[in-house]
Structures are given as C-alpha cells and as structure tokens.
Design an enzyme around this catalytic site. Structure first.
Site, PDB file in Angstrom:
ATOM      1  N   MET A   3     -30.352  87.260  -7.292  1.00 59.72           N
ATOM      2  CA  MET A   3     -29.532  86.475  -7.597  1.00 59.72           C
ATOM      3  C   MET A   3     -29.065  85.469  -6.599  1.00 59.72           C
ATOM      4  SD  MET A   3     -26.068  87.131  -9.832  1.00 59.72           S
ATOM      5  CE  MET A   3     -26.124  85.769 -11.295  1.00 59.72           C
ATOM      6  N   CYS A   4     -29.069  83.998  -6.789  1.00 64.72           N
ATOM      7  CA  CYS A   4     -28.715  83.101  -6.046  1.00 64.72           C
ATOM      8  C   CYS A   4     -27.118  82.667  -6.341  1.00 64.72           C
ATOM      9  CB  CYS A   4     -29.598  81.938  -6.169  1.00 64.72           C
ATOM     10  SG  CYS A   4     -29.157  80.544  -5.264  1.00 64.72           S
ATOM     11  N   LEU A   5     -26.337  82.964  -5.440  1.00 61.50           N
ATOM     12  CA  LEU A   5     -24.830  82.507  -5.393  1.00 61.50           C
ATOM     13  C   LEU A   5     -24.405  81.712  -4.388  1.00 61.50           C
ATOM     14  CD1 LEU A   5     -23.137  85.749  -6.662  1.00 61.50           C
ATOM     15  CD2 LEU A   5     -23.293  83.715  -8.027  1.00 61.50           C
TER      16      LEU A   5
END
Lengths: 152, 833
Positions: free
Chosen positions: A88-90
């Site tokens: 997940m790219c946050l």
C-alpha cells in the site's frame, strides 16, 4: 530498544480506541512487529462487502522508520501495488515524509480512508488511477468484481 | 506578569492529559522554576500571539506547580523507583550536593533552574506518574524543545540529530537549526534568551540549558561498552570492538555497529555462535521485552557478503551487479541480477534478442524481448546496412510465433498481477495447447524453462537463502511468493549455472565494471573520484604521505577552490543551505573559532556519508586551499588522528568534541544505560539508582570529584588504601568495576599517546590487544593489586577524597559505586571520549 515499548503502548491504545472499519492485532502472540489488520470495505465504495486482510510490518527502528502495509487480499485499487506484495502506498508511509510522531492507528485510519476515497495523485498503479479518473464506471466494475472474487 | 499565567488555568487539557506525569516532574521543576518564572514565562504578549500553545503551556505550568506541592521528584530517581533503599542514599546525595557549592552559582546564573538539580529527595512512590516521551514511550529525563515548540525527550532528539542526521522535528518535520535541551517542560522555545543557554553544540544543533544536561547528553555519544555493568568508554569503534572481545569475551556485530542507528551502549553483545545466528536469522525473541523484530542481515548471493538490511543489499546489487531489464519486466518488477556485465551480456545474447550493430553493442542495452521487436528496431535504426530484399524480409512478421508473442506482449506491457492474469485468460481460448517443450522454442521460452529448472532445483532452499531465482518465470501463478524472499532482490547463488558462468570471460574488455563488481566499498562514482582518490582510499594509514605530495592536477587556487566546492556539492547532493554551512565551518576554522578536530567532526555530521573514505579526498583538497602551512598541517593531523581512531567505521557525531566535556563518567553511563533501556536491564537499575544520586553535578571539576568521593566513603577508602583488600570481592559487579579500573588506566595511557599524532594513535591501537592479559589478574580476587597501576597518577585526588570521607564505611554496594565513580573520574581527566 524503545520500539517495543512504543508499539506496546500503541497496541493498547488501539484496542481501547479502535478505528472504525479496522480491526488489528498481533499476527502472532508476542511478536509486536507484525500486525494482522482486517479492513472492511466501506459502504458506498466498490469494496463494500469485502473483507481485506493486510500485514502491517513495523521496522526495528520504529518509530524512526515507517511501517509497511501489505494487502494479502487482492484488491483493485490505485494505491495498492498490483503484484504479489500488495504494497500500500500511502504518502505518510514514505520514509521521506514519515514522522516519528505518527501512530499506527493513524496509519490504519488512513488505509481505511483510502478504501473510501482512493488517492490518485499518489498512486502506485498509474493505469488503475487513470481508469479511476477517466472511466470511473469501468473502474468500479472491476473493483467490485475483484472484491466479490477475492475479498469475500 | 510572569506568574499569572501558570496557575490561572487549572483544568487539564485533553492532549496533555496523557502526559499525565506532571506531578512529580513538575515538582522538581516547580521548585527550580523560580528563576524561570521571574523571567517572564507566560507573558501577556505571548498569550496573544499563540493562544493555543500558550494555553497549553499555562496548564502545564499549573500542573507543574501542583507537583511541587506534592513534594516532587528529581529525575535522579528515574532508575530507582523499584529500589526502596535508594531514598536513603539520595538523602545523602542531597546533603552533599548542597555542600558542594562550586558549581551551584554558575548554574544559577545561567538558568536558575539547574541549580536545584538533583536536590529533590525522591519519592519512591511516584513511578506511575512519570512523564512519557511521545516518541519513544520512555520517561523523559530532559526535554528537547524545538522552535516549533514540540517536545520530545532529549534522547529521541539526540537520536534524530546525531544518529539519523536529520534536524527535523519528529512531530511536524520542521527543520530547526537548534533545539534546546532543558529540564523545564513548560517554557517555550522563544522564551529562551542567550543567557539561558549554558552551552551550544554547533554541529548537532543543540543548546543546553545547563552543564549537567550537556554532560548527560554527551555521555550518550561516547563509545560506551554495551555490557550492562561495564562503564568503559572507548576511543572509537575499533577500540570498542577490541574491548568487548578482550574484556568480555564477546563480540559486536560489525554491520550493526556501522549502520544501526542506536547509541553505542544500546548495541548487543554476542558470543560467536550468537553472532552467527544474529547474522543469519536475526536474534529476535518474540514475546520478550527485548524483542527486536530483527530477521538477520541479508547476504548477496554473488559475493557472499552480508549487508545491513535490504536497502543496503539493494544498493550493493545496483552498484556491483547488473540487472536484466527484460526479465525484470517479465517478473513484474522483481529484480533479476547477474554477477556483472559479462554475465548479463551472455544472458542477453542467449536469452533475448540483442541488436548486433556495432553502435548498439556499444550502447550495451539495445536488447529486445522478442525477435519482432528486434526486427522493428533494425528496420527503423539500421536500414542502411540492409539490402532491399532483406529489408522487406525484415518487415515480414512470422505469424507462427505470433500467438505467443502476442500473449507475451500483453504480459509485458501491463504490469504485475493483473497483467499476468489477463494474459493467462487470453491465452486459454487462443492457444489452448502450450508450446511443446521439445518443439522449436523462442529464446525467452528457452530461458524460461532453464530458469524454471534451476528454480525447482532450488526450491529446497530455505526461503531466506538466496536461491537462484534470477529469472523469474513470466507466468508463475500469482500466488504470493514466500515473503522474505520476495522482499529481497532475487539473487543468484553460485550453484546457478547461468550468471556465474561467464564472469571472467571478457574481463579485459570491461575492466571498470569488473572492478566495480568486486569492490565492496560504498562507491564514489568513478566520475566523482578522480584517480587520485583511489590510493587515498586504499591506504588510509599512509595517507599523510599522500597528502604532502604536491598536487599537480589543478594548479591555480581558484581551480582548487572550485574543485572543493564542486565535490562538497556532490557529497551534499546539491543542498545549497548545507553548502553554506560547509563554507561557514571552513571560515570559522580559518579564523580560529573552530579547532581542526571540531571541523572534521562538523563535516562528519554535515556530510551524510557512511565511511571516512568518502571524506578523504575532500579533506585533502580542502587542506591544500589553506594558505597557512599551520592550518593545513593541523587539519591533516586531526584528520589522520580521526581516521586512525575510527578506521573505517562511521563514528558517533559529537564525540570528539565531547571529549573535553566527558566529565560524565562511568557511573553516569550505567545510569543512562538503564535510562534508555530500563526495562531490559533490571540488573543495572540498582546501580543507576545509586549512581544518579552520587554523580557529581556540573560536569567535571575536581571539586566534583571530591564531592563524589565523599558521597561514597567506602570508595574513597578503597581507592586510597590500594593495598587493602575489602572483604567483599567476588560479586560480578565488583569484578567488572575493578576490571574497568585496571584496563581504564592502561587505556587512558593509550589515549594519551593517541593524542600525539596519527601514527602514534595507530601504534597505540596496535597495542590494545595486550589488554586482555590484565583482567584475569584482577577478576577472581579483585582487590589485591587493583590500585597499583593508577596509583601514581591518581593518588592525589583520591587522597583528597578519602580524606574527606575515609572514616565512614559504606555498605558494599556503595563501595562498588565508589569504584565506578573513580573510574569515571579517571576517564574524565584523561578525556577518553
């Protein structure tokens, strides 16, 4: 090291004050560096009705280095890498924008928020992001289909 | 005006509620705060300017005061709360620190707060009320206040600044040139005037409110032995490695000491088998207090060299090995490495379609996944070499291969899981029969089958080992690979036939790449490092000679200047503000505001480089710029000394400048060990308990030493009467304390020699191995001859100490403390840091 103490504290805080739509706990008793997270697809999103499991991995240097979030359930989402890692790219999880004051519960809140509202400006899967922007219907269709297929 | 703000706001704020600890700390503060308040904390204009913060602060003030009423607690009791006997001792300490007036006035002047330092008798009941650092969840000893008025404990702030080399606020990421380390949690950053600051550390960007704070901070940066009961501080990493090996028969992990962002005493000591386990699978003990989550240092399958973590391994592979971009694409971004360019070239030739045009060969990466792509390239780029017929031929598409190619193309354009899935889906109806393995296969298929074979052969390997999955098959089921293996760049082990096959083939043809792949040094790109830097790096000890050699490349000063600036810019990644700092440092060195040693120290903090070698060229070039021979010589001397102490380890910043201030001593070290690691080291806490009260306040005058001696009379006796063997030998703390004394003295001597110059320092470190002979002599029955070595040097001050307190006799553990105290004094004077 300070990490264990802080994580333990955060775990206690999280169990007292859970984030809506998120449940989380240690993946295995005693190892505070690995958390199992379950996100429920928010109503009104194409992920609604789905149950997504994630692994939250905390680095030994936490909180000075950011945790990582990986979807173990396949999900069609601009901010989740469409590979076997499901990273997940946050924004806040990038090491250059991570703040040691940021808490795991905030990270999980952010993750839950992304299911409701993908962030196309910060996407890993640019093609999905484009689809989300330009033809939301087909995006929703695929996302719903994947949710039905993988996240039940 | 000043006082009105604080008590006027009694209700607790939510956010602060969690800090909860005000009471006791506040008490301590409350008393000391007289001065602070007088100076106008909480003035009205402030209240207007920042209502939110002001409010919060007022509250804190209010609570702090309340704490005072409750009797308060000094931070000294941090380690003691589980040690009921301690209060007694602390009372003594209080009495004594009142007797020791020498440091009090000065501190009163500077802060009005510190003067009270340590005078509060602790209340052993109040542990549950301690203030907790938001970042590390440990109790706060000193506060670090940034200009944004966010607070952390001083240890977290120091960790950020000294170890992570970032000046960002851990709360809001605001960069701040300075933070203030203080005991006062309620005073805003802007309320500090220069008269409130007792000392400033330019390189780390820390202003200390008092000398005590400074000493307690700098002690963290010394090379303290991680052994819980050992108060030895070494000269540098190499020295510490020798110390733990010789004295404790244990080892430190070399990679951890180079890369792990922890203070020296927080490192772990291993036996050799433990170290091997640590490297291979980590030493994590889930479920325990000291679990680390650490899973071992990954190994490069080509070089059999371990790296600190995945990032370091990745960088190594990027620099030393080659990736096949086509296979990478096929495997959904998972890297596929080859030993070196030669191996990759062979792979290109055999498994992909390489353009054989001379120009394209020169460019090296003109390779295609399919024949069709290659043909298209040839038709487009090199039509001149082809006859008309051939050209026409080239334009023909071989339909027999098209089915597969098409599927393939689909796979390589869409990334990842989805791409593969799609491809599979498409392939089903279109090409129901998989290409027969014995039929004519395309190259990539051959490659695929070959690697598949390799892989199955290696499936037996444990997942963390680098199997030889260098070429991930394009269509394995999207089932997640074993996570650790996937997380690390795929590597090819030696048993794998393919990449290793070709290493030496064309070595002459590509010397630079070959060299690169062998080199284990963090690389300065060849372009950045002119040839001259090479010898400098390879022979650090002989560098003095190198330096004095006349520079022949840039002749004019202007050119040299440009070169230095250029190099600095590159090392700083073009950060212009840092470059300004760099220039500022140089000019302050030039104008004698900064010693050569401090300059190097400052550079070390400024340039975020891993090893000394990266700075070598810069410093050499820089030294040539100084017009005064003296400046040049001193810089080079300091550099050589620095290098000989640190060898190629990354030193702790702030350490050398801390040498003078290392009035902090062994006992303080023990205290900090328990402070930063308190829950792990229950064994150490009684020590720190005593320590915290017995250590001198104020950092290092002889008066302090005597004060320290007086606190623990037993110690004075032992020290003074060297021959007297107190009855209580044998306990391990004893032994270690004594040992420290012994080795301490010889070490100190070595340190002294080190000062003489770089070559001397090298010699002295060469002599270190002789140390282990000493400890066994002392260890079993410690007291007998213990004092003989230091006697001549220390007789005087110790005598004084004993004179003041010799009559009394303390309980045995107090005596131990005394010994530690003594060790500390020694270090202090000889300045080990």
């Amino acid at each position: 090291m300070s990490a264990v103490k802080r994580i333990t504290k955060e775990l206690a805080e999280f169990s007292n004050n859970p984030v809506p739509g998120v449940s989380a706990g240690l993946a295995s008793e005693g190892d505070v560096f690995k958390w199992n997270v379950i996100l429920t697809g928010p109503q009104g999103s194409p992920y609604s009705g789905g149950v997504f499991t994630l692994n939250l991995t905390l680095p030994t240097e936490y909180p000075f280095k950011p945790p990582t979030l990986n979807f173990t359930t396949k999900i069609y989402h601009p901010n989740v890498s469409n590979d076997d890692k499901g990273s997940m790219c946050l924004g806040i999880l990038r090491s250059e924008s991570w703040k040691p004051s940021c808490k795991i519960s905030q990270v999980l809140e952010m993750a839950a928020g992304l299911l409701k509202e993908p962030n196309v400006d910060d996407a890993v899967e640019t093609s999905i992001a484009d689809e989300f922007k330009n033809s939301p219907d087909s995006f929703e269709k695929t996302a719903r289909e994947w949710t039905r297929k993988y996240a039940k | 005006m000043a006082d009105q703000a604080a008590p006027s706001n009694p209700e607790p704020r939510g956010e602060r509620g969690e800090r909860g600890t005000r009471g006791d700390r506040g008490g301590y503060r409350g008393r000391g705060r007289g001065g602070g308040n007088r100076r106008g904390r909480g003035g009205n204009e402030n209240a207007n300017s920042g209502p939110e913060q002001r409010n919060e602060r007022s509250n804190r003030g209010g609570r702090g005061r309340g704490g005072a009423a409750r009797g308060g607690q000094s931070r000294g009791d941090r380690g003691n709360h589980h040690q009921p006997t301690v209060s007694q001792i602390d009372v003594t300490a209080t009495a004594i620190s009142t007797d020791a007036p020498s440091d009090a006035p000065a501190e009163q002047n500077s802060t009005g707060i510190i003067a009270n330092d340590g005078k509060e008798p602790p209340s052993p009941t109040s542990t549950d009320n301690e203030e907790i650092c938001f970042i590390c969840a440990n109790p706060v000893q000193y506060h670090s206040i940034a200009p944004c008025n966010h607070m952390t404990c001083h240890i977290c702030a120091l960790r950020m600044r000294a170890l992570y080399k970032t000046k960002q606020c851990p709360h809001c990421r605001t960069n701040s040139d300075y933070v203030i380390f203080t005991t006062n949690a309620t005073k805003a950053f802007e309320e500090y005037s220069s008269s409130d600051i007792a000392a400033t550390d330019e390189t780390l960007g820390i202003k200390y409110e008092g000398k005590q704070v400074r000493a307690d901070t700098l002690v963290l940066l010394r090379y303290n032995c991680p052994e819980p009961n050992c108060d030895v501080a070494c000269l540098g990493w190499p020295d510490l490695h020798r110390h733990v090996r010789n004295t404790h028969k244990l080892v430190l992990c070399d990679l951890c000491t180079r890369f792990k962002k922890v203070f020296t005493h927080e490192h772990t000591l291993f036996t050799y088998p433990e170290l091997r386990k640590h490297e291979r699978q980590g030493d994590d003990v889930p479920g325990t207090e000291d679990q680390s989550g650490f899973k071992g240092h990954p190994e490069c399958g080509f070089c059999h060299k371990r790296f600190y973590g995945d990032d370091e391994l990745y960088n190594h592979c990027k620099e030393a090995h080659e990736r096949c971009f086509i296979c990478d694409r096929e495997s959904g971004g998972r890297p596929n490495y080859f030993l070196n360019w030669e191996a990759l070239e062979v792979h290109f030739k055999e498994d992909h379609y390489r353009c054989t045009d001379a120009e394209c060969l020169e460019k090296k990466f003109i390779v295609f996944a399919s024949e069709m792509d290659l043909k298209a390239h040839v038709v487009e780029e090199h039509p001149q070499g082809l006859s008309k017929g051939a050209l026409k031929d080239m334009r023909k598409v071989d339909m027999s291969a098209f089915g597969n190619t098409h599927a393939h193309g689909g796979g390589s354009t869409s990334r990842g899981r989805g791409g593969r899935m799609q491809r599979d889906y498409r392939r089903d109806p279109q090409a129901p029969e998989p290409p027969p393995p014995d039929g004519p296969m395309r190259r990539d298929e051959i490659a695929y089958h070959r690697t598949l074979a390799v892989q199955t052969a290696q499936n037996t390997l444990p997942p963390r080992m680098f199997g030889g999955q260098l070429t991930r098959p394009p269509q394995p089921p999207p089932a997640p690979a074993p996570a650790p293996a996937a997380a690390r760049p795929a590597q090819t082990g030696p048993p794998v036939s393919q990449p290793v096959r070709a290493p030496a083939r064309q070595e002459e043809a590509f010397p630079p790449l070959g060299a690169l792949s062998i080199s284990s040094q963090p690389v300065q790109a060849p372009a950045q490092a002119p040839a001259r830097s090479a010898p400098a790096r390879s022979a650090p000890v002989t560098q003095a000679a190198q330096f004095s050699a006349p520079a022949n490349i840039p002749t004019s000063t202007a050119q040299k200047h440009e070169q230095v600036v250029g190099r600095a810019t590159r090392l700083l990644n073009g950060d212009s503000s840092k470059l300004e700092t760099f220039k500022k440092y140089i000019s302050s060195y030039n104008s004698d505001q900064m010693s050569a040693r401090d300059l190097i120290e400052a550079f070390w903090v400024l340039f975020n480089v891993q090893v000394a070698a990266d700075l070598a060229t810069l410093l050499r070039e820089l030294s040539e710029l100084f017009e005064k021979e003296e400046k040049r010589r001193r810089l080079l001397e300091a550099w050589n000394e620095w290098k000989s102490v640190n060898e190629d380890y990354p030193p702790m910043p702030g350490n050398s400048s801390g040498a003078a201030a290392a009035g902090a001593g062994g006992a303080r070290v023990l205290k900090l060990k328990s402070a930063t690691n308190r829950n792990l080291r229950a064994g150490a806490s009684p020590w720190s308990a005593v320590t915290s009260s017995t250590i001198e306040r104020g950092g290092g005058s002889l008066a302090d030493i005597n004060g320290g001696g007086r606190i623990v009379p037993g110690a004075a006796v032992t020290v003074a009467g060297k021959g007297k063997a107190p009855v209580t030998g044998g306990s391990s703390p004893w032994a270690s304390a004594v040992r420290n004394t012994g080795s301490g003295s010889s070490r100190a001597a070595a340190a002294g020699r080190g000062k003489a110059g770089s070559s001397a320092a090298v010699v002295s470190s060469a002599e270190f191995p002789s140390l282990p002979k000493a400890p066994p002599k002392y260890a079993p029955v410690p007291r007998k001859n213990e004092g003989t070595a230091p006697a001549s040097v220390w007789g005087a001050s110790n005598g004084g100490a004993s004179g003041s307190g010799g009559g009394e006799s303390g309980p045995p553990d107090l005596m131990i403390m005394g010994v530690k105290g003594k060790g500390k004094k020694k270090q202090q004077i000889i300045s080990w840091g």
